[in-house]
Design a protein around this motif. Sequence first.
Motif, PDB file in Angstrom:
ATOM      1  N   ASN A  56       0.819  -1.222   0.000  1.00 54.43           N
ATOM      2  CA  ASN A  56       0.000   0.000   0.000  1.00 54.43           C
ATOM      3  C   ASN A  56       0.848   1.265   0.000  1.00 54.43           C
ATOM      4  O   ASN A  56       0.509   2.263   0.656  1.00 54.43           O
ATOM      5  CB  ASN A  56      -0.955   0.011   1.198  1.00 54.43           C
ATOM      6  N   GLY A  57       1.966   1.193  -0.708  1.00 53.53           N
ATOM      7  CA  GLY A  57       2.816   2.374  -0.853  1.00 53.53           C
ATOM      8  C   GLY A  57       3.787   2.619   0.278  1.00 53.53           C
ATOM      9  O   GLY A  57       4.526   3.611   0.253  1.00 53.53           O
ATOM     10  N   SER A  58       3.844   1.724   1.262  1.00 53.29           N
ATOM     11  CA  SER A  58       4.732   1.958   2.411  1.00 53.29           C
ATOM     12  C   SER A  58       6.162   1.486   2.160  1.00 53.29           C
ATOM     13  O   SER A  58       7.070   1.810   2.921  1.00 53.29           O
ATOM     14  CB  SER A  58       4.180   1.269   3.661  1.00 53.29           C
ATOM     15  N   ILE A  59       6.382   0.673   1.103  1.00 56.51           N
ATOM     16  CA  ILE A  59       7.735   0.239   0.743  1.00 56.51           C
ATOM     17  C   ILE A  59       8.023   0.693  -0.678  1.00 56.51           C
ATOM     18  O   ILE A  59       7.253   0.429  -1.596  1.00 56.51           O
ATOM     19  CB  ILE A  59       7.895  -1.295   0.828  1.00 56.51           C
ATOM     20  N   GLU A  60       9.132   1.381  -0.841  1.00 57.12           N
ATOM     21  CA  GLU A  60       9.554   1.852  -2.159  1.00 57.12           C
ATOM     22  C   GLU A  60      10.853   1.159  -2.552  1.00 57.12           C
ATOM     23  O   GLU A  60      11.790   1.066  -1.751  1.00 57.12           O
ATOM     24  CB  GLU A  60       9.767   3.364  -2.147  1.00 57.12           C
ATOM     25  N   ILE A  61      10.926   0.650  -3.782  1.00 58.61           N
ATOM     26  CA  ILE A  61      12.146   0.040  -4.303  1.00 58.61           C
ATOM     27  C   ILE A  61      12.853   1.061  -5.185  1.00 58.61           C
ATOM     28  O   ILE A  61      12.319   1.495  -6.199  1.00 58.61           O
ATOM     29  CB  ILE A  61      11.846  -1.229  -5.124  1.00 58.61           C
ATOM     30  N   SER A  62      14.054   1.438  -4.780  1.00 57.97           N
ATOM     31  CA  SER A  62      14.880   2.353  -5.578  1.00 57.97           C
ATOM     32  C   SER A  62      15.781   1.504  -6.465  1.00 57.97           C
ATOM     33  O   SER A  62      16.735   0.879  -6.001  1.00 57.97           O
ATOM     34  CB  SER A  62      15.729   3.243  -4.665  1.00 57.97           C
ATOM     35  N   ILE A  63      15.453   1.434  -7.777  1.00 59.02           N
ATOM     36  CA  ILE A  63      16.211   0.602  -8.717  1.00 59.02           C
ATOM     37  C   ILE A  63      17.478   1.336  -9.140  1.00 59.02           C
ATOM     38  O   ILE A  63      17.411   2.414  -9.732  1.00 59.02           O
ATOM     39  CB  ILE A  63      15.362   0.261  -9.952  1.00 59.02           C
ATOM     40  N   GLU A  64      18.639   0.741  -8.825  1.00 61.34           N
ATOM     41  CA  GLU A  64      19.934   1.360  -9.113  1.00 61.34           C
ATOM     42  C   GLU A  64      20.770   0.392  -9.951  1.00 61.34           C
ATOM     43  O   GLU A  64      21.745  -0.187  -9.485  1.00 61.34           O
ATOM     44  CB  GLU A  64      20.629   1.728  -7.799  1.00 61.34           C
ATOM     45  N   PHE A  65      20.339   0.217 -11.202  1.00 60.00           N
ATOM     46  CA  PHE A  65      21.002  -0.711 -12.119  1.00 60.00           C
ATOM     47  C   PHE A  65      22.042   0.033 -12.969  1.00 60.00           C
ATOM     48  O   PHE A  65      22.284   1.207 -12.796  1.00 60.00           O
ATOM     49  CB  PHE A  65      19.968  -1.388 -13.014  1.00 60.00           C
ATOM     50  N   GLY A  66      22.656  -0.711 -13.889  1.00 58.26           N
ATOM     51  CA  GLY A  66      23.625  -0.094 -14.789  1.00 58.26           C
ATOM     52  C   GLY A  66      25.003   0.081 -14.179  1.00 58.26           C
ATOM     53  O   GLY A  66      25.826   0.836 -14.689  1.00 58.26           O
ATOM     54  N   GLY A  67      25.257  -0.617 -13.059  1.00 60.94           N
ATOM     55  CA  GLY A  67      26.586  -0.546 -12.448  1.00 60.94           C
ATOM     56  C   GLY A  67      26.891   0.739 -11.706  1.00 60.94           C
ATOM     57  O   GLY A  67      28.057   1.055 -11.489  1.00 60.94           O
ATOM     58  N   VAL A  68      25.864   1.471 -11.287  1.00 57.40           N
ATOM     59  CA  VAL A  68      26.117   2.732 -10.571  1.00 57.40           C
ATOM     60  C   VAL A  68      26.781   2.482  -9.217  1.00 57.40           C
ATOM     61  O   VAL A  68      27.392   3.390  -8.646  1.00 57.40           O
ATOM     62  CB  VAL A  68      24.819   3.544 -10.375  1.00 57.40           C
ATOM     63  N   ASN A  69      26.669   1.242  -8.726  1.00 56.09           N
ATOM     64  CA  ASN A  69      27.322   0.883  -7.461  1.00 56.09           C
ATOM     65  C   ASN A  69      28.590   0.059  -7.677  1.00 56.09           C
ATOM     66  O   ASN A  69      29.094  -0.576  -6.756  1.00 56.09           O
ATOM     67  CB  ASN A  69      26.347   0.109  -6.569  1.00 56.09           C
ATOM     68  N   GLY A  70      29.100   0.047  -8.930  1.00 56.93           N
ATOM     69  CA  GLY A  70      30.352  -0.636  -9.210  1.00 56.93           C
ATOM     70  C   GLY A  70      30.173  -1.979  -9.895  1.00 56.93           C
ATOM     71  O   GLY A  70      29.162  -2.243 -10.546  1.00 56.93           O
ATOM     72  N   SER A  71      31.174  -2.837  -9.725  1.00 56.44           N
ATOM     73  CA  SER A  71      31.192  -4.164 -10.349  1.00 56.44           C
ATOM     74  C   SER A  71      30.300  -5.129  -9.567  1.00 56.44           C
ATOM     75  O   SER A  71      29.754  -4.788  -8.515  1.00 56.44           O
ATOM     76  CB  SER A  71      32.627  -4.704 -10.350  1.00 56.44           C
ATOM     77  N   ASP A  72      30.186  -6.368 -10.089  1.00 57.43           N
ATOM     78  CA  ASP A  72      29.442  -7.402  -9.354  1.00 57.43           C
ATOM     79  C   ASP A  72      30.025  -7.602  -7.962  1.00 57.43           C
ATOM     80  O   ASP A  72      29.297  -7.716  -6.978  1.00 57.43           O
ATOM     81  CB  ASP A  72      29.482  -8.727 -10.134  1.00 57.43           C
ATOM     82  N   LYS A  73      31.338  -7.665  -7.896  1.00 57.52           N
ATOM     83  CA  LYS A  73      31.991  -7.840  -6.600  1.00 57.52           C
ATOM     84  C   LYS A  73      31.694  -6.662  -5.684  1.00 57.52           C
ATOM     85  O   LYS A  73      31.410  -6.848  -4.490  1.00 57.52           O
ATOM     86  CB  LYS A  73      33.505  -7.986  -6.790  1.00 57.52           C
ATOM     87  N   ASP A  74      31.734  -5.448  -6.231  1.00 61.62           N
ATOM     88  CA  ASP A  74      31.427  -4.252  -5.428  1.00 61.62           C
ATOM     89  C   ASP A  74      30.011  -4.324  -4.864  1.00 61.62           C
ATOM     90  O   ASP A  74      29.768  -3.973  -3.700  1.00 61.62           O
ATOM     91  CB  ASP A  74      31.568  -2.985  -6.264  1.00 61.62           C
ATOM     92  N   HIS A  75      29.068  -4.771  -5.690  1.00 58.90           N
ATOM     93  CA  HIS A  75      27.685  -4.893  -5.245  1.00 58.90           C
ATOM     94  C   HIS A  75      27.566  -5.906  -4.109  1.00 58.90           C
ATOM     95  O   HIS A  75      26.891  -5.651  -3.103  1.00 58.90           O
ATOM     96  CB  HIS A  75      26.787  -5.325  -6.402  1.00 58.90           C
ATOM     97  N   ALA A  76      28.204  -7.063  -4.286  1.00 61.59           N
ATOM     98  CA  ALA A  76      28.135  -8.103  -3.264  1.00 61.59           C
ATOM     99  C   ALA A  76      28.734  -7.609  -1.950  1.00 61.59           C
ATOM    100  O   ALA A  76      28.166  -7.828  -0.868  1.00 61.59           O
ATOM    101  CB  ALA A  76      28.863  -9.355  -3.738  1.00 61.59           C
ATOM    102  N   GLU A  77      29.861  -6.920  -2.024  1.00 63.41           N
ATOM    103  CA  GLU A  77      30.493  -6.390  -0.810  1.00 63.41           C
ATOM    104  C   GLU A  77      29.624  -5.327  -0.158  1.00 63.41           C
ATOM    105  O   GLU A  77      29.532  -5.250   1.078  1.00 63.41           O
ATOM    106  CB  GLU A  77      31.868  -5.812  -1.153  1.00 63.41           C
ATOM    107  N   ALA A  78      28.969  -4.504  -0.982  1.00 63.67           N
ATOM    108  CA  ALA A  78      28.123  -3.435  -0.450  1.00 63.67           C
ATOM    109  C   ALA A  78      26.919  -4.003   0.302  1.00 63.67           C
ATOM    110  O   ALA A  78      26.536  -3.496   1.367  1.00 63.67           O
ATOM    111  CB  ALA A  78      27.658  -2.518  -1.578  1.00 63.67           C
ATOM    112  N   VAL A  79      26.319  -5.061  -0.232  1.00 61.85           N
ATOM    113  CA  VAL A  79      25.192  -5.690   0.463  1.00 61.85           C
ATOM    114  C   VAL A  79      25.690  -6.382   1.726  1.00 61.85           C
ATOM    115  O   VAL A  79      25.054  -6.327   2.785  1.00 61.85           O
ATOM    116  CB  VAL A  79      24.460  -6.692  -0.454  1.00 61.85           C
TER     117      VAL A  79
END
Length: 344
Positions: free
Chosen positions: A67-90
């Motif tokens: 009901n609008g209380s959760i928003e998903i901010s889609i940040e694709f296209g490698g804006v957070n770096g490589s696959d490894k960078d993403h895994a480390e960030a999570v």
Amino acid sequence: MKKILTVLLSVVLIGAMPLAFTGCGKSTSGGGDGEKLVIHFGSTQGTTHAWYKAAEKFAKAVEEESNGSIEISIEFGGVNGSDKDHAEAVQNGSLDMYLGSTVGADAVVSKMGFVNLPYFINSYEQVDDLIYDGWVGETIKKDMEGEGFKLLGLTDCDFRWISNSKREIKSGADMKGMKIRTPESKMFLSFFENLGATPTSMAFTELPSALQQGTVDGQDNGPVLSYTNGLHQFNKYWVKSNHSFAAAVLVFNADKWDSLTEEQQEILQKCSTDMCDNIITLIRKDVEDMTKKMEKEGCEVIEVSDQLDKDMRDAAYKVWQDKEITANFDQDAVEKILKDAGLK
């Protein structure tokens, strides 16, 4: 007079209390007036990829379910770096959620690297039986959740194929001396060396120019990644080698997950499962469609010959038995793979 003032002040304060506490509350489920929960969701894939299309549908479903209380901010296209960078960030909590290949994630969770072993899984039947409904998927979940991740689902990437600009490949002998770009991984380097090729590790971003300039003769990405990045323009010959399947992991930071309400977890898990199923459908259709497009644009796509199948299996078995390569993998998984192949 003092008593009267005291009583009046008490009435004012008591009357104001519900407003004050209401203003400080934080809504964690749908329909409230409190602060919205924003989930930052990253991936290296761009807007033309099936993952992005599925992510958009996922975000809409989460918004509707909550009901609008959760928003998903889609940040694709490698804006957070490589696959490894993403895994480390999570893993460290600086990013909430990530969708990426096991080839990238195993740089952070090395135990799960066994799933990428060449020629271990080379058909969709094996993918479905071993990864989505079997022991391989269960082992990936165990290995990742032991390293600070909550695994929400597993889904499709793309099988790896061998392509080149020189000739058709019908046996390992046809690859002798051929310069093949591989991921930056000893296991893939060793596999192609065992086939007689001359493998070269380089970042994917360097690959298009390397193919165009002839620095390498070929590469080993599947049709979806290859076509969407224009690699078919430089390689005429393609063989459906299916020599490795990199599943995709959909993961959430474990601590952040534990901080969510049960209702929020149920919504995110349900929508994540639906997204993973949607991606499988989209990717497998893209494989068919993009293969046809490559053929229409002049590429030759051939099935694996019996000889090449034997040569790739022999080359893979040498990798599986190389203890230096498998040292950091889940050892129970490695033992099972070797035993099932009759190598133990």
